[in-house]
Design an enzyme around this catalytic site. Sequence first.
Site, PDB file in Angstrom:
ATOM      1  N   ASP A   1     -82.033 -24.108 -37.464  1.00  0.00           N
ATOM      2  CA  ASP A   1     -80.600 -23.886 -37.639  1.00  0.00           C
ATOM      3  C   ASP A   1     -80.078 -24.798 -38.749  1.00  0.00           C
ATOM      4  O   ASP A   1     -80.086 -26.021 -38.610  1.00  0.00           O
ATOM      5  CB  ASP A   1     -79.857 -24.160 -36.330  1.00  0.00           C
ATOM      6  CG  ASP A   1     -78.380 -23.862 -36.447  1.00  0.00           C
ATOM      7  OD1 ASP A   1     -78.005 -22.697 -36.245  1.00  0.00           O
ATOM      8  OD2 ASP A   1     -77.603 -24.787 -36.773  1.00  0.00           O
TER       9      ASP A   1
ATOM     10  N   TYR B   1     -74.615 -29.253 -44.176  1.00  0.00           N
ATOM     11  CA  TYR B   1     -75.497 -30.330 -43.715  1.00  0.00           C
ATOM     12  C   TYR B   1     -76.121 -31.088 -44.882  1.00  0.00           C
ATOM     13  O   TYR B   1     -76.647 -32.182 -44.700  1.00  0.00           O
ATOM     14  CB  TYR B   1     -76.593 -29.792 -42.796  1.00  0.00           C
ATOM     15  CG  TYR B   1     -76.091 -29.086 -41.557  1.00  0.00           C
ATOM     16  CD1 TYR B   1     -74.758 -29.185 -41.149  1.00  0.00           C
ATOM     17  CD2 TYR B   1     -76.935 -28.300 -40.794  1.00  0.00           C
ATOM     18  CE1 TYR B   1     -74.294 -28.523 -40.025  1.00  0.00           C
ATOM     19  CE2 TYR B   1     -76.481 -27.638 -39.657  1.00  0.00           C
ATOM     20  CZ  TYR B   1     -75.162 -27.749 -39.284  1.00  0.00           C
ATOM     21  OH  TYR B   1     -74.711 -27.090 -38.161  1.00  0.00           O
TER      22      TYR B   1
ATOM     23  N   LYS C   1     -75.174 -21.040 -42.622  1.00  0.00           N
ATOM     24  CA  LYS C   1     -73.748 -20.825 -42.392  1.00  0.00           C
ATOM     25  C   LYS C   1     -72.951 -20.871 -43.697  1.00  0.00           C
ATOM     26  O   LYS C   1     -73.225 -21.686 -44.580  1.00  0.00           O
ATOM     27  CB  LYS C   1     -73.215 -21.891 -41.422  1.00  0.00           C
ATOM     28  CG  LYS C   1     -74.022 -21.980 -40.133  1.00  0.00           C
ATOM     29  CD  LYS C   1     -73.560 -23.105 -39.223  1.00  0.00           C
ATOM     30  CE  LYS C   1     -74.502 -23.269 -38.052  1.00  0.00           C
ATOM     31  NZ  LYS C   1     -75.734 -23.994 -38.421  1.00  0.00           N
TER      32      LYS C   1
ATOM     33  N   HIS D   1     -69.024 -20.517 -40.645  1.00  0.00           N
ATOM     34  CA  HIS D   1     -69.146 -21.820 -39.993  1.00  0.00           C
ATOM     35  C   HIS D   1     -67.910 -22.178 -39.160  1.00  0.00           C
ATOM     36  O   HIS D   1     -68.032 -22.708 -38.050  1.00  0.00           O
ATOM     37  CB  HIS D   1     -69.416 -22.910 -41.037  1.00  0.00           C
ATOM     38  CG  HIS D   1     -70.115 -24.117 -40.500  1.00  0.00           C
ATOM     39  ND1 HIS D   1     -71.011 -24.864 -41.237  1.00  0.00           N
ATOM     40  CD2 HIS D   1     -70.071 -24.715 -39.292  1.00  0.00           C
ATOM     41  CE1 HIS D   1     -71.472 -25.864 -40.507  1.00  0.00           C
ATOM     42  NE2 HIS D   1     -70.904 -25.791 -39.320  1.00  0.00           N
TER      43      HIS D   1
ATOM     44  N   GLY E   1     -74.030 -32.956 -25.157  1.00  0.00           N
ATOM     45  CA  GLY E   1     -72.668 -33.473 -25.052  1.00  0.00           C
ATOM     46  C   GLY E   1     -72.341 -34.433 -26.172  1.00  0.00           C
ATOM     47  O   GLY E   1     -72.408 -34.080 -27.358  1.00  0.00           O
TER      48      GLY E   1
ATOM     49  N   SER F   1     -74.437 -36.750 -30.226  1.00  0.00           N
ATOM     50  CA  SER F   1     -74.403 -36.664 -31.695  1.00  0.00           C
ATOM     51  C   SER F   1     -73.168 -37.304 -32.306  1.00  0.00           C
ATOM     52  O   SER F   1     -73.069 -37.424 -33.529  1.00  0.00           O
ATOM     53  CB  SER F   1     -74.462 -35.197 -32.134  1.00  0.00           C
ATOM     54  OG  SER F   1     -75.667 -34.595 -31.746  1.00  0.00           O
TER      55      SER F   1
ATOM     56  N   LYS G   1     -81.096 -31.156 -31.986  1.00  0.00           N
ATOM     57  CA  LYS G   1     -81.649 -31.895 -33.114  1.00  0.00           C
ATOM     58  C   LYS G   1     -82.615 -32.953 -32.598  1.00  0.00           C
ATOM     59  O   LYS G   1     -82.380 -33.585 -31.563  1.00  0.00           O
ATOM     60  CB  LYS G   1     -80.513 -32.558 -33.901  1.00  0.00           C
ATOM     61  CG  LYS G   1     -80.977 -33.448 -35.058  1.00  0.00           C
ATOM     62  CD  LYS G   1     -80.632 -34.892 -34.805  1.00  0.00           C
ATOM     63  CE  LYS G   1     -81.084 -35.791 -35.947  1.00  0.00           C
ATOM     64  NZ  LYS G   1     -80.860 -37.221 -35.634  1.00  0.00           N
TER      65      LYS G   1
END
Length: 325
Positions: free
Chosen positions: A43, A48, A77, A110, A220, A223, A271
């Site tokens: 993804d 990014y 995206k 996005h 949750g 990140s 991730k």
Amino acid sequence: MNTQTLNTGSQMPMLGLGTWKIDKSQCADVIFTAAQAGYRHFDCACDYGNEKEVGQGLKRIVDEGIATREELWITSKLWNTYHARQHVQPACEKTLSDLGLDYIDLYLIHFPIALKFVPFEDRYPPEWFYDPQAESPGMVTEAVPIRETWEAMESLVDAGLAKNIGVCNFGVSLIRDMLSYAKIRPSVLQIELHPRLTQEKLLRWCAQEGIAVTAFSSFGPSSYYQLGMAEKSDSLMDHDVVQRIAKETGKTPGQVLLRWAVQRGTIVIPKASSEKHLQENAAIFDFDLTKDQMSGLSALNQNRRFNDPGHFCEAAFNTFFPIYE
């Protein structure tokens, strides 16, 4: 790898690797290591800032025979500055060039946020500020209807540049309006989803409409600590309920959270950078949570968003910009 059948007939892997915040210096190696661990879904996003490095990893995967291009699923995206019709295809082509691909498996809008165009040669990725060097930098919006953007996204499918198209961070009302004019229905909705934000009604509606759901931020707040968008006290990994279920199942808290998500029918894209965490996150298809365990996790819901433009745009980009209210 377990897959979900999209409304186009495409088979999308239920587990992917999220590439947000994977450092450029290690990104290519992480992508390759993930493929060795069985990952086939990656993804990505223009925003990014590491799609070239992702592309290097993908090339190595194919060159070394770990997987063919056809066995890989790559999502990217469309960024906020490219919503106008004339910018959608060039933005997609830039992503494809960086990734070293001829087509993208899934291309998503996005955010339902249209910002003023920033040329590639001026700044890429353009991020959120229109002019970071301005005396008081901020976001500068552009009046682009979602219909215009979506019709340009449909043209990407017609041109063979994207196999599937969808949206991120959209709610029911925006998607319902899209469905009134869409020639190609969105295949996937990607949203923040975890036991603090269970989004029951949105999930139910998407199932009713045949739209697959990808969950981001499955752990949750994890990140968001370093970004100042969450506190350690918000942790799901350390929550008593999650810890108890981890002991009952013999799994890690992270695996419990991911299993909760896939048992609800959502695709997950956690991730990870280390081989250990990549393998741990992939080991979620050999056990089931009981009905009581699922209910106990869902009962943690607080409708708590950690990734909310209504908060972070003002705090980080000097612009109040709610989208969920």
